[in-house]
Write a protein that holds these residues in place. Structure first.
Motif, PDB file in Angstrom:
ATOM      1  N   TRP A 134       0.881  -1.172   0.000  1.00 45.02           N
ATOM      2  CA  TRP A 134       0.000   0.000   0.000  1.00 45.02           C
ATOM      3  C   TRP A 134       0.911   1.213   0.000  1.00 45.02           C
ATOM      4  O   TRP A 134       1.787   1.323   0.856  1.00 45.02           O
ATOM      5  N   ARG A 135       0.753   2.086  -0.993  1.00 48.73           N
ATOM      6  CA  ARG A 135       1.704   3.195  -1.132  1.00 48.73           C
ATOM      7  C   ARG A 135       0.921   4.505  -1.240  1.00 48.73           C
ATOM      8  O   ARG A 135       0.015   4.622  -2.066  1.00 48.73           O
ATOM      9  N   ARG A 136       1.308   5.444  -0.426  1.00 49.47           N
ATOM     10  CA  ARG A 136       0.559   6.697  -0.420  1.00 49.47           C
ATOM     11  C   ARG A 136       1.522   7.878  -0.548  1.00 49.47           C
ATOM     12  O   ARG A 136       2.491   7.987   0.218  1.00 49.47           O
ATOM     13  N   PRO A 137       1.269   8.779  -1.513  1.00 49.62           N
ATOM     14  CA  PRO A 137       2.127   9.961  -1.605  1.00 49.62           C
ATOM     15  C   PRO A 137       1.815  10.941  -0.477  1.00 49.62           C
ATOM     16  O   PRO A 137       0.653  11.097  -0.080  1.00 49.62           O
ATOM     17  N   LEU A 138       2.838  11.557   0.047  1.00 58.63           N
ATOM     18  CA  LEU A 138       2.662  12.604   1.061  1.00 58.63           C
ATOM     19  C   LEU A 138       3.183  13.886   0.431  1.00 58.63           C
ATOM     20  O   LEU A 138       4.372  14.166   0.478  1.00 58.63           O
ATOM     21  N   GLY A 139       2.307  14.630  -0.206  1.00 61.28           N
ATOM     22  CA  GLY A 139       2.758  15.807  -0.941  1.00 61.28           C
ATOM     23  C   GLY A 139       3.475  15.371  -2.214  1.00 61.28           C
ATOM     24  O   GLY A 139       3.355  14.225  -2.648  1.00 61.28           O
ATOM     25  N   SER A 140       4.211  16.302  -2.780  1.00 61.30           N
ATOM     26  CA  SER A 140       4.837  16.000  -4.061  1.00 61.30           C
ATOM     27  C   SER A 140       6.213  15.365  -3.907  1.00 61.30           C
ATOM     28  O   SER A 140       6.766  14.842  -4.873  1.00 61.30           O
ATOM     29  N   THR A 141       6.797  15.390  -2.701  1.00 63.63           N
ATOM     30  CA  THR A 141       8.169  14.890  -2.587  1.00 63.63           C
ATOM     31  C   THR A 141       8.302  13.690  -1.650  1.00 63.63           C
ATOM     32  O   THR A 141       9.383  13.131  -1.545  1.00 63.63           O
ATOM     33  N   ALA A 142       7.257  13.324  -0.978  1.00 60.98           N
ATOM     34  CA  ALA A 142       7.406  12.238  -0.001  1.00 60.98           C
ATOM     35  C   ALA A 142       6.359  11.163  -0.237  1.00 60.98           C
ATOM     36  O   ALA A 142       5.320  11.399  -0.861  1.00 60.98           O
ATOM     37  N   SER A 143       6.654   9.974   0.235  1.00 64.54           N
ATOM     38  CA  SER A 143       5.681   8.894   0.151  1.00 64.54           C
ATOM     39  C   SER A 143       5.893   7.925   1.308  1.00 64.54           C
ATOM     40  O   SER A 143       6.986   7.846   1.884  1.00 64.54           O
ATOM     41  N   LEU A 144       4.829   7.249   1.618  1.00 62.55           N
ATOM     42  CA  LEU A 144       4.862   6.284   2.715  1.00 62.55           C
ATOM     43  C   LEU A 144       4.255   4.986   2.188  1.00 62.55           C
ATOM     44  O   LEU A 144       3.235   5.019   1.487  1.00 62.55           O
ATOM     45  N   SER A 145       4.891   3.891   2.480  1.00 62.64           N
ATOM     46  CA  SER A 145       4.300   2.638   2.026  1.00 62.64           C
ATOM     47  C   SER A 145       4.423   1.580   3.104  1.00 62.64           C
ATOM     48  O   SER A 145       5.316   1.630   3.962  1.00 62.64           O
ATOM     49  N   GLY A 146       3.497   0.668   3.048  1.00 60.72           N
ATOM     50  CA  GLY A 146       3.527  -0.442   3.989  1.00 60.72           C
ATOM     51  C   GLY A 146       3.194  -1.708   3.224  1.00 60.72           C
ATOM     52  O   GLY A 146       2.482  -1.652   2.214  1.00 60.72           O
ATOM     53  N   GLY A 147       3.700  -2.841   3.671  1.00 60.63           N
ATOM     54  CA  GLY A 147       3.421  -4.046   2.913  1.00 60.63           C
ATOM     55  C   GLY A 147       3.599  -5.309   3.729  1.00 60.63           C
ATOM     56  O   GLY A 147       4.082  -5.291   4.875  1.00 60.63           O
TER      57      GLY A 147
END
Lengths: 990, 216
Positions: free
Chosen positions: A717-730
């Motif tokens: 599961w991948r989610r962008p945090l704004g235009s420069t960051a992202s958070l993912s879990g799996g």
């Protein structure tokens, strides 16, 4: 046909059918006659009971129903009819649209008759062409593009007649006839009769010739009886003119005219050649470098002696001399004409060289002298250039005004004195600054702002009451307000800032005066052109919403988001104005990309590989290996109308296995390394901004000390945090199997011996913040990523561990805008295994029994080999070959890496350009792999330094690095590490 | 051929005619055209309802037929596109109100005016925009072509000679000196109109103009 017998019948009357003929014809005419223009008032307000769209037998453009706003059940309104026509026409698919109305059961039935645009997509040439088809096609394409419109058919024939005429076919006949192939496509049949090609009958020259006529004709390759060809003749004439220009005839004019005789077989050719006078440009007086003379007096380059050009040349020479410090220079020119000669003489008198002497600046307080000198931009000893001083003084005054000293004055006095003997005069400068009082902002207000947005506009202002007035800030605020207005749909807005100064209190009242104009709102958002993608998927990406302002920002953002879907070949977003000043429709017309994507490729890999050398007593030896590889990828996008996709990726390499020792020369060559990956991607999963990826994989890889086969599934599961960051879990469940191990048997880790095949169940999380300016070749910015993983027996894993790997990279340009880049990076890996007991087995897999007869048990706390850290190689510490960084705790006595639970890598690199696309780097890398986290010490870091070359290619930088170990160590077997490691790769090291 | 033969042929005729007539009647009759595309001028559509707007509301004073109205609309569309490229002073609200009142005055009742608007699919605001754009076009043309060169005396005299009838009262021609100012105004206006016509011709050449009414 029975109806054509018009003879009278036996009774003298015409037959029945003949008598009925006029009625039938009339009936038929009534049925087929074009609809009459109605008095629409008969229909207005009646309920619409039926709406039909007739596409003239062609495929309806997808989404076209939505473009028609005359809906069943609503009363007929001409405004809706007009709007529907506009919407449909904006698709650029129809050349005509008619709307018919007819009464139907107390209501009105509407019929939209849409005539598709007819395109000529094929040209069929027939007959006596004489010229190549390609030539004819090119002539048409040059004028009308590859697909001319149907209504340009007559023009196409005219163009071809021109082509034939240019080749001497003066009587060429071209007949065009369209062949309708349906779907709006037409083949244009061109029947050509080129006729006879005309020959030159007479040759005449009009104008004062410099050579005998026969010589000129020979030069131009013209002979009576030859064929006429316009293009070739013009080319030769242009060459002839160039030749004359080279000889000084700058004003030469050449041309030609033909007169065809009535039979079309003969041409009378008249050449016009006027050489004009022969021009010579001379210079007298003070000498000038030849390149300056040619550059600043471009008579030859421009082939002109126009008066404007000569005056400009004089001015340029004067500017040049002034810039060199000759303020009293004089340049003029004169023309002398005689017969066919024109002499232009430039007279140059540069006068004395004046240099800058003392520069005194007085009266300043606010800025240090160095700041003012910097603004002035002139130093003592420089040649005196009056314009440079004027610019510098103005820049000083501007500095004060920007800082709130609106009354500041900067004045300059020049005193010239003779210089030392042999040199020119010296100019001394006295610059007097009168700063005046500093202005402060007393009040800030906005006038003319629409009430609904005034608060938002106030938020864009950064200047504050009580602060020093700076004009640049006021102007920046003005621009910010304008930007806000534009984003709110005030497309014709203008903003100006009025600053009214109070001379008594030295305060400024800032007023932002707004002329907002009309706010444009979105009325409808129309979507057209989609076949498989659902309108909802497109709508979801649009930031333009009916009723909301129509802003260029939102329009661009919508286009960007639609492009990011990767589903469309072309996206056109246009706003359609039809009648209203304040409301627009937005038409989103898309052209879908193919749903199935296919990719394949091949290549080879050359690299060093660790092998057991039997002759070397099983010690690791590095061998160059050549491995062909290829990949195949197939994907299907846009599943079920949404932006879901499924991809299958297969990669394979032909390599020899580890099990054979290199010395026997019989490595088992085959597809020993491969990867099969199937991925399902669901963007915006569960209505969120995150995407969901489900993948399954089967992989076999050859590592430095072992080979590994892995198969498993992963959900991410991948989610962008704004235009420069992202958070993912799996979550990953995989089964790994080690084989072809090359470790020294005595030193092999217990876990690798007890669990050659192991099931791992892992939860993982990743945070990435990427602020690099370019992911492939960054020159500024930062990248931070943190990967974590947790495997446990309670969730199905055979062993448990926790693991974290952090990357931090920083890129900076040195010296401001310099192209020298400093890159540095830190990587830290920490891992720990959770202890578990396991039964000890022998080589045959049988349990080893303890003295009590029970299977012997031991505690295992290591991570499996596939999860341990390895380092060394082209992207980590470059003094070492792949995976060969370590010490006696992580490299066995034969030199094979075993990996560890701790990792530190620190990189430093200086990247600088050398020439063109070639660059160079110097690097210093340090790091190490540690057996456990508790044994990690900075003092045990090992280093490698070196240099490398980069070539900026279209596929990214091609890299060659040569690393040297800063400390070499002996392996347990007594063998010493090699000094260097060579790396060839694509992309920067980090 | 005997009577039976004739009867048989007539029966066939009747059957055929009946079949043809039935087929024709069974075909759906085409409805009334309530709107359609008449022209494309530089990417802008001109509809039948636009032409009707011109004729119904008398926007072109010379009361032309629909073909002339379409020609005028094409030229207007091309001109307006050019005008919109520049900053042209907005006409005052009073001027537009007066123009609108003038248009309204051409209808016997306000209801009639509203019905006319509905028939062409327009609102009063949209009509006001048309009127405003007409004013802007006039303003632009005045600005661009207003300063025609002063004609020479010879040109004025020649123009007077050519159009002396215009300056006659009954059979008596007014002397040149008496009407010189009027002659100058007329000649300047004629030259201005010629310049505008030439400019519009060039606009037409530059743009893609497709007239669908000429297809028929």
């Amino acid at each position: 046909m029975v109806l054509v017998d018009r003879s009278p019948g036996p009774t003298g009357r015409r037959p029945w059918a003949a008598r009925c003929l006029p009625i039938l014809v009339l009936g038929g005419w009534l049925s087929y006659a074009p609809g009459a223009v109605a008095d629409v008032r008969d229909y207005l307000g009646l309920p619409i009971v039926e709406v039909n769209l007739d596409f003239d037998g062609t495929e309806p453009p997808p989404g076209s129903d939505e473009l028609v706003v005359t809906r069943v059940g609503t009363p007929l309104s001409m405004a809706d009819v007009r709007e529907s026509i506009w919407h449909l026409f904006s698709l650029a698919r129809f050349s005509d649209i008619r709307v018919d109305a007819s009464p139907r059961g107390g209501g009105v039935a509407l019929q939209y008759e849409l005539t598709p645009v007819r395109i000529v997509d094929r040209l069929a040439f027939r007959g006596d062409l004489k010229l190549a088809r390609r030539r004819l096609r090119e002539a048409i394409a040059e004028r009308y593009g590859a697909r001319p419109r149907f209504d340009q058919m007559a023009d196409v024939a005219e163009v071809l007649r021109g082509v034939y005429s240019d080749e001497g076919y003066l009587k060429a006949r071209i007949a065009t006839s369209p062949i309708d192939r349906g779907g709006g496509l037409t083949t244009l049949d061109l029947e050509v009769s080129a006729g006879e090609r005309a020959r030159l009958a007479t040759l005449t020259i009009d104008g004062p010739v410099l050579q005998p006529e026969p010589v000129i004709f020979r030069r131009l390759n013209l002979r009576i009886g030859e064929y006429y060809a316009r293009e070739a003749l013009e080319r030769r004439l242009a060459d002839y003119a160039d030749n004359l220009r080279d000889r000084g005839y700058f004003e030469v004019v050449v041309g030609h005219a033909i007169a065809g005789r009535s039979d079309g077989r003969q041409i009378d050719l008249t050449l016009t050649i006027d050489p004009g006078p022969r021009v010579s440009v001379e210079f007298e007086g003070d000498p000038l470098p030849s390149e300056i003379r040619e550059t600043l007096v471009p008579v030859a380059q421009e082939s002109s002696v126009d008066e404007d050009l000569l005056e400009d040349s004089s001015r340029r020479l004067l500017d040049y001399l002034w810039r060199l410090g000759f303020p009293r220079a004089v340049v003029n020119y004169r023309r002398t004409a005689a017969d066919l000669e024109l002499r232009i003489v430039f007279h140059v008198d540069q006068g004395p060289l004046v240099r800058v002497g003392r520069i005194e600046i007085e009266g300043y307080e606010t800025f240090p002298r160095s700041v003012l000198e910097d603004r002035l931009g002139v130093a003592s000893g420089d040649p005196f250039v009056e314009a440079s001083f004027a610019v510098g003084v103005a820049a000083m005054a501007e500095a004060y005004r920007e800082a709130g000293y609106s009354d500041a004055r900067v004045e300059m006095q020049v005193v010239e004195e003779p210089g030392p003997s042999g040199s020119g005069p010296i100019a001394h400068f006295r610059i007097t600054v009168t700063e005046g009082p500093r202005q402060r902002v007393r009040s800030i207000s906005i006038e003319g702002a629409p009430k609904s947005v005034s608060t938002r506009l106030e938020g864009a202002i950064t200047a504050g009451a009580g602060e020093a007035y700076e004009r640049s800030i006021a102007l920046a605020d003005r621009d910010a307000i304008l930007q806000e207005l534009l984003s709110l749909g005030y497309e014709s807005a203008s903003v100006r800032v009025d600053a009214s100064f109070d001379p008594d209190t030295h305060q400024v009242d800032l007023i932002y005066v707004i002329e907002a104009g009309a706010q444009i709102l979105v009325e409808h958002v129309l979507i057209a052109g989609q076949f498989r993608v659902s309108a909802a998927t497109i709508r979801r990406e649009l930031t333009l919403v009916p009723g909301q302002p129509l802003s260029q920002d939102r329009l661009a953002e919508s286009r960007r988001r639609l492009s990011a879907l990767g589903l469309f070949r072309r996206i056109r977003i246009t706003d359609i104005s039809h009648g209203s000043d304040t409301r627009r429709d937005v038409l989103v017309a898309v052209e879908e990309a193919p749903a199935t994507t296919l990719g394949y490729g091949g290549g080879f890999e050359v690299g060093t590989r660790l092998r057991q050398g039997r002759a070397a007593g099983g010690f690791a030896v590095e061998r160059i290996e050549f491995a062909p590889r290829g990949f195949f990828e197939i994907g299907r996008r846009n599943l079920w109308g949404k932006n879901r996709s499924v991809d299958l990726f297969v990669r394979a390499s032909l390599r020899s296995r580890n099990e054979r020792e290199v010395d026997d020369g019989s490595g088992e060559f085959g597809l020993n390394e491969y990867r099969v990956l199937g991925t399902f991607r669901e963007p915006r999963a569960f209505g969120s901004a995150a995407e969901l990826l489900v993948s399954t994989f089967l992989e076999q890889s050859i590592r430095s000390s072992f080979s590994l086969r892995q198969r498993g599934v992963r959900v991410e599961w991948r989610r962008p945090l704004g235009s420069t960051a992202s958070l993912s879990g799996g979550y990953t469940f995989n089964k790994d199997r080690l084989f072809d191990e090359q470790f020294n048997a005595e030193e092999e880790r217990l876990i690798d011996r007890l669990f050659p095949g192991i099931a791992l169940s892992t939860f993982s999380g990743t945070f990435i913040r990427d602020r690099r300016d370019d992911p492939f070749e960054p020159t500024r910015g930062e990248l931070l990523s943190v990967d974590t993983g947790l495997a446990g027996r309670t969730i199905g894993s055979e062993v448990g561990f926790a693991k974290m790997l952090m990357h931090a990279f920083l890129y900076r340009r040195l010296g401001g805008s310099s192209s020298v880049v400093y890159a540095t990076g830190l990587r830290v890996g920490l891992a720990a295994g959770f202890p578990r007991t396991a039964k000890v087995t022998d080589d045959a897999g049988n349990f080893v029994l303890a003295s009590n007869g029970q299977p012997l048990e031991t505690v295992v706390q290591d991570l499996p080999a596939s999860e341990r850290f390895f380092a060394g190689g082209s992207t980590t510490v470059r003094g070492f070959a792949l995976d060969r960084l370590g010490d006696e705790s992580t490299i066995d006595q034969n030199g094979f890496p075993q990996g560890g639970n701790g990792l530190i890598i620190i990189n430093n690199e200086l990247r600088f350009p050398v020439w063109g696309n070639v660059g160079a780097v110097a690097f210093l890398d340090v790091g190490n792999v540690f057996e456990t986290v508790s044994t990690m010490e900075l003092g045990r870091l090992r280093g490698g330094a070196g240099f490398g070359l980069r070539y900026r290619s279209p596929i990214g930088p091609i890299r060659i690095d040569l690393g040297f170990k800063l400390d070499r160590r002996d392996f347990g077997s007594g063998t010493r590490e090699g000094l260097t490691a060579l790396h060839v790769s694509i992309g920067q090291a980090f | 051929m005997g009577c039976d033969g004739f009867r048989r042929i007539r029966a066939w005729h009747r059957l055929t005619a009946f079949t043809v007539a039935s087929c024709l009647l069974a075909l759906p009759a085409r409805g009334d055209i309530i709107d359609r595309v008449l022209a494309l001028a530089g990417g802008d559509l001109i509809l039948l309802s636009d032409v009707q707007t011109v004729t119904i509301f008398g926007l072109l004073p010379d009361a032309p037929d629909e073909t002339d109205a379409l020609t005028w609309l094409i030229d207007r569309t091309l001109t307006l596109a050019e005008v919109n490229r520049f900053i042209v002073a907005e006409p005052e609200a009073g001027v537009i109100d007066a123009d609108l009142a003038d248009v309204r005055g051409r209808f016997s009742t306000p209801e009639e005016f509203q019905r006319a608007l509905a028939a062409v699919g327009m609102t009063e605001t949209e009509l006001a925009r048309v009127v405003r754009d007409n004013r802007r076009i006039d303003s632009y043309l005045r600005q661009r072509f207003g300063s025609a060169l002063q004609p020479t005396e010879a040109a004025l005299a020649r123009y007077y000679r050519d159009y002396v009838d215009r300056y006659s009262v009954g059979e008596v021609a007014a002397s040149f000196d008496r009407v010189r100012a009027q002659v100058q105004r007329d000649l300047q206006e004629e030259r201005r109109q010629a310049l505008i016509a030439d400019w519009v011709d060039r606009l037409r050449l530059r743009a893609t103009v497709i007239r669908l009414d000429e297809d028929e």
